[in-house]
Design an enzyme around this catalytic site. Structure first.
Site, short mmCIF file in Angstrom:
data_model
loop_
_atom_site.label_atom_id
_atom_site.label_comp_id
_atom_site.label_asym_id
_atom_site.label_seq_id
_atom_site.Cartn_x
_atom_site.Cartn_y
_atom_site.Cartn_z
N HIS A 183 177.54 20.99 54.45
CA HIS A 183 178.11 19.71 54.03
C HIS A 183 178.49 18.95 55.30
O HIS A 183 179.45 19.31 55.98
CB HIS A 183 179.33 19.95 53.16
CG HIS A 183 179.98 18.71 52.62
ND1 HIS A 183 179.34 17.87 51.73
CD2 HIS A 183 181.20 18.17 52.84
CE1 HIS A 183 180.16 16.87 51.42
NE2 HIS A 183 181.28 17.02 52.08
N ASP A 309 174.44 17.06 42.60
CA ASP A 309 175.82 17.23 43.10
C ASP A 309 176.79 17.33 41.94
O ASP A 309 177.86 16.74 41.94
CB ASP A 309 176.21 16.08 44.04
CG ASP A 309 177.50 16.38 44.80
OD1 ASP A 309 177.79 17.57 45.04
OD2 ASP A 309 178.23 15.43 45.14
#
Length: 430
Positions: A183, A309
């Site tokens: 991330h 997501d």
């Protein structure tokens, strides 16, 4: 698995792996694709499904979804996530390790794998923690976790800020040919920011998150990949500068891939409007110029995969002032419909779009699916790309309803989802 074969006829067959886009039929037998093409022989005992010119394609592979179980089953269970995925045409989910307990122990990875196999109607493949406790300080046991069934290694919503830890992880993962998924967001540069830094944030009176929070971390990671040779996947990028960084890394032949959230493809910062907390996301929705850059990068292949997501949040974490609300939105059921907006706008071809959600994820993860060919797993979806509907969040199968597309007009609905030769979702009229 069905006892008898299934024959899909009168279909638009799209296989991004081979470039196939033609009218024809497909035969499923014993959980595998037995035959495919313009001319497929009639099988006497087969169940025949007339596709009526709808698209028949590989099932979607979603490389980033957060599931509450274990530890937060009130947000989402493996079972409910599977049902939501099937309704959206997703046949394989890569679940994130942000659970309680964290997926940093082989026994926990094994438990989730078995639990998913017993309760989910789609494939769920767990990604294990990159560092112990997701704390970014000590590398997890990559070799043992991989043996237990971990398909990739990531700290989920957290970034590994210690460059030495990331270097060691990439080096160690290289020896196991393991995939590091990161991330890319520097928490120090994010600071107290809650949305994209710029004029719109200023008008709303909200602290902003600069694009550099993403690009600084991404630049560092690319240099570490060059140093170590480890396989690296940037989980989600969101701005034009990041596209340039990834493109340059690929030109230099580095083992680098990246993804983008469907939210950053379909929405921009203006959609936040009057402090809509369902659109508070990480990475944040960016400027329209960045959104267009993301679309172009999907079209030309710089961005490898599109992800949902999927991050279910309950009412208590979303019905708060914007700055205090949790990040995240559900997306398994709307991934395909929202992505088809790009096709309808003429910005991305349907085969290219499907490639980013089927073939490329399969290639990156080393999975056998993502293609339509003899001997491939019968993980399939049939969908009408032009079927219009208005999304009502109350109809979602996810336990949480925090969708950014509530009441949105969408086109493209899944009619049939098949996993390992078994129909797990069927919207056909009786």
């Amino acid at each position: 698995m069905n006892d008898k074969p299934t024959l899909f006829t009168n279909a638009r067959l799209i296989d991004p792996a081979s470039g196939r886009d033609e009218r024809g039929a497909l035969l499923v037998r014993d959980g595998l694709i037995a035959d495919i093409g313009p001319q497929v022989g009639v099988v006497a005992d087969a169940e025949v499904i007339d596709c009526k010119s709808q698209v028949l394609a590989p099932g979607l592979i979603d490389m980033r979804a957060f599931i509450g179980e274990p530890g937060a089953a009130h947000r989402e269970t493996l079972k409910s996530a599977g049902e939501a995925a099937a309704a959206g045409g997703v046949t394989t989910i890569v679940s994130m390790p942000d659970t309680s307990p964290v997926l940093d122990d082989p026994a926990i990875v094994d438990f989730v794998t078995r639990r998913a196999r017993d309760t989910s109607i789609v494939h769920i493949r767990p990604a294990a923690a990159l560092t112990k406790g997701l704390k970014g300080q000590e590398m997890a046991e990559i070799g043992l976790l991989r043996e237990a069934g971990a398909i990739a290694f990531t700290d989920g919503l957290r970034s590994v800020t210690n460059a030495q830890v990331m270097r060691r992880a990439l080096t160690y993962a290289r020896d196991f040919d393991a995939l590091i998924v990161h991330h890319v967001e520097d928490p120090d540069l994010v600071g107290t920011g809650v949305m994209n830094e710029g004029e719109f944030a200023t008008r709303l009176g909200m602290p902003g998150i600069p694009r550099e929070a993403e690009t600084v971390m991404l630049e560092r990671d690319i240099r570490l990949v060059r140093l170590t040779g480890g396989r690296y996947h940037a989980a989600m990028i969101s701005c034009a500068d990041s596209v340039d960084i990834i493109r340059d890394a690929k030109v230099r032949g580095l083992p680098v891939t990246c993804g983008v959230s469907i939210n950053n493809l379909a929405l921009n910062e203006n959609d936040i409007g009057d402090y809509r907390t369902f659109l508070k996301l990480s990475p944040p929705l960016r400027h329209e110029d960045d959104r267009q850059a993301m679309i172009e990068a999907v079209a030309d292949g710089t961005i490898d995969v599109v992800v949902s997501d999927h991050n279910p949040q309950d009412v208590e974490t979303k019905r708060l002032p914007f700055a205090e609300a949790a990040n995240g939105a559900v997306g398994l059921e709307t991934l395909l419909s929202a992505a088809l907006r790009l096709v309808q706008a003429g910005q991305v071809s349907l085969p290219n779009l499907l490639r980013s959600m089927t073939t490329r994820p399969a290639e990156i993860l080393g999975l056998p699916g993502g293609r339509l060919e003899r001997g491939a797993p019968a993980d399939l979806i049939m969908f009408d790309p032009d079927a219009p509907y208005v999304l009502d969040k109350r109809d979602l199968r996810s336990l949480s309803k925090n969708t950014p597309f509530d009441e949105a007009r969408l086109e493209g609905q899944v009619t049939v989802t098949m996993v390992a030769g078994r129909i797990v979702f069927d919207r056909r009229p009786n």
